[in-house]
Write an enzyme that holds these catalytic residues in place. Sequence first.
Site, PDB file in Angstrom:
ATOM      1  N   ASP A 105       0.789  -1.231   0.000  1.00  8.25           N
ATOM      2  CA  ASP A 105       0.000   0.000   0.000  1.00  8.25           C
ATOM      3  C   ASP A 105       0.822   1.283   0.000  1.00  8.25           C
ATOM      4  O   ASP A 105       0.380   2.324   0.505  1.00  8.25           O
ATOM      5  CB  ASP A 105      -0.991  -0.019   1.178  1.00  8.25           C
ATOM      6  CG  ASP A 105      -2.170  -0.936   0.884  1.00  8.25           C
ATOM      7  OD1 ASP A 105      -2.588  -0.988  -0.295  1.00  8.25           O
ATOM      8  OD2 ASP A 105      -2.661  -1.602   1.808  1.00  8.25           O
TER       9      ASP A 105
ATOM     10  N   ASP B  81      -7.179  -3.829  -5.456  1.00  8.40           N
ATOM     11  CA  ASP B  81      -6.887  -2.516  -4.880  1.00  8.40           C
ATOM     12  C   ASP B  81      -5.523  -1.999  -5.319  1.00  8.40           C
ATOM     13  O   ASP B  81      -5.279  -0.795  -5.391  1.00  8.40           O
ATOM     14  CB  ASP B  81      -6.895  -2.557  -3.341  1.00  8.40           C
ATOM     15  CG  ASP B  81      -7.900  -3.510  -2.737  1.00  8.40           C
ATOM     16  OD1 ASP B  81      -8.304  -4.461  -3.424  1.00  8.40           O
ATOM     17  OD2 ASP B  81      -8.255  -3.327  -1.572  1.00  8.40           O
TER      18      ASP B  81
ATOM     19  N   ARG C 123     -16.368  -2.154  -3.104  1.00 12.33           N
ATOM     20  CA  ARG C 123     -15.171  -1.312  -3.226  1.00 12.33           C
ATOM     21  C   ARG C 123     -14.156  -1.947  -4.166  1.00 12.33           C
ATOM     22  O   ARG C 123     -13.441  -1.237  -4.873  1.00 12.33           O
ATOM     23  CB  ARG C 123     -14.570  -1.013  -1.861  1.00 12.33           C
ATOM     24  CG  ARG C 123     -13.571   0.114  -1.927  1.00 12.33           C
ATOM     25  CD  ARG C 123     -13.309   0.810  -0.618  1.00 12.33           C
ATOM     26  NE  ARG C 123     -12.768  -0.023   0.410  1.00 12.33           N
ATOM     27  CZ  ARG C 123     -13.469  -0.509   1.442  1.00 12.33           C
ATOM     28  NH1 ARG C 123     -14.743  -0.229   1.568  1.00 12.33           N
ATOM     29  NH2 ARG C 123     -12.898  -1.261   2.359  1.00 12.33           N
TER      30      ARG C 123
END
Length: 388
Positions: free
Chosen positions: A101, A161, A233
Amino acid sequence: MLTFPDKKEITTEEIQKALDFSSEQVIRNLDIFTDSFQKAYSENGFYQPIPNNYWTTGFWTGEIWLAYEHTGDNRLKDAGERQIDSFLERINKKIEVDHHDMGFLYSPSCVAGYKLIGSKKGREAAIKAADQLITRFHPVGEFIQAWGPMDAPENYRLIIDCLLNLPLLYWAFEETGEEKYKEIADKHIHTALANVIREDYSTWHTFFFDMKTGAPDHGATCQGYRDGSAWARGQAWGVYGTALAYKYTHRDSYLPIFKNVCEYFLTHLPEDMVPYWDLEFTDGSNEPRDSSSASIAACGMLEMAKYLEKEDAVHYTRIAKQIMKSVYENYAVKDEKQSNGLVLHSTYSNHSPYNTCNHYGVDECNSWGDYFYMEALTRLIKDWRLYW
Ligand code: GLY
């Protein structure tokens, strides 16, 4: 293409009001959240402070920069710079950075600070974060591993993601001229888009590969309701992630992927255009919403509109404005006594009979929901130079 002829678009006046209130809310929060960060999600509407040690802290700094762009208020600039100091310390000391991330952390904080005010510390921190990110690349499978030890077969997987983490690598390539960043990002996108998208253009959250051969193994929807469903999401990361993939690669094959992933998202929206936490659910389900997904998808549509033919660009811009009208009217905080966040009714992690997720931040504000709300609004009133 699906259209929503009965839905109203957010007006310029409403966008202005929404950004005014959001910026005031961010400024009110600076007393507590300059030398600390907002927790990933609110509790009963209010964020508590945390140190800079979680994957979400960059969103709060991103809100500070967006509020600075909107107001020009130097208190925000000073706070943003203080937060960059913290991000530089975090990457220098390698505090909780052993995961993928780095883009979520360092693009809206440090790349933003570098682009907006020329922060040298922001540039240094973001390049170090890009170097950290490429340590998670697997040359055999040709993807960046999301989390967990790199030598564990049960962790040999990517997640959708991660598409939002890759702009950091393209930025590092543009800054340094070093091809390795771009090559890894290109390869990851190719592997991700070839595997996380199902035949009907719904998406897997996460996809596993064979560690020895790199061959695709199986998908799983870790944060969604069940393996075969579409986590709202995840689908929204797919919409925005594909738009960013197209921005940086200009590969024509990504255009239909964007359109189809987007269409799946749009055809599974409830009446007010703000999804429930998994696209399996719709009106009458009593399930919580994930308002953050609405703003994320709107940002993706507005980004992609820059590269499409006029008719398509108008189409996606209109839908983004319709979605943001609903987020603003029905979900945005309008009174600081109600919450110190910006957007209510989001869901971080919801437990279901078929997943192993903890019940965190369900029907609350979350840091990325607030950030992408401001980003979508900013995109709608100016030619925004993106942080991604
Ligand atoms: N990237 C993790 C999440 O969207 O919850």
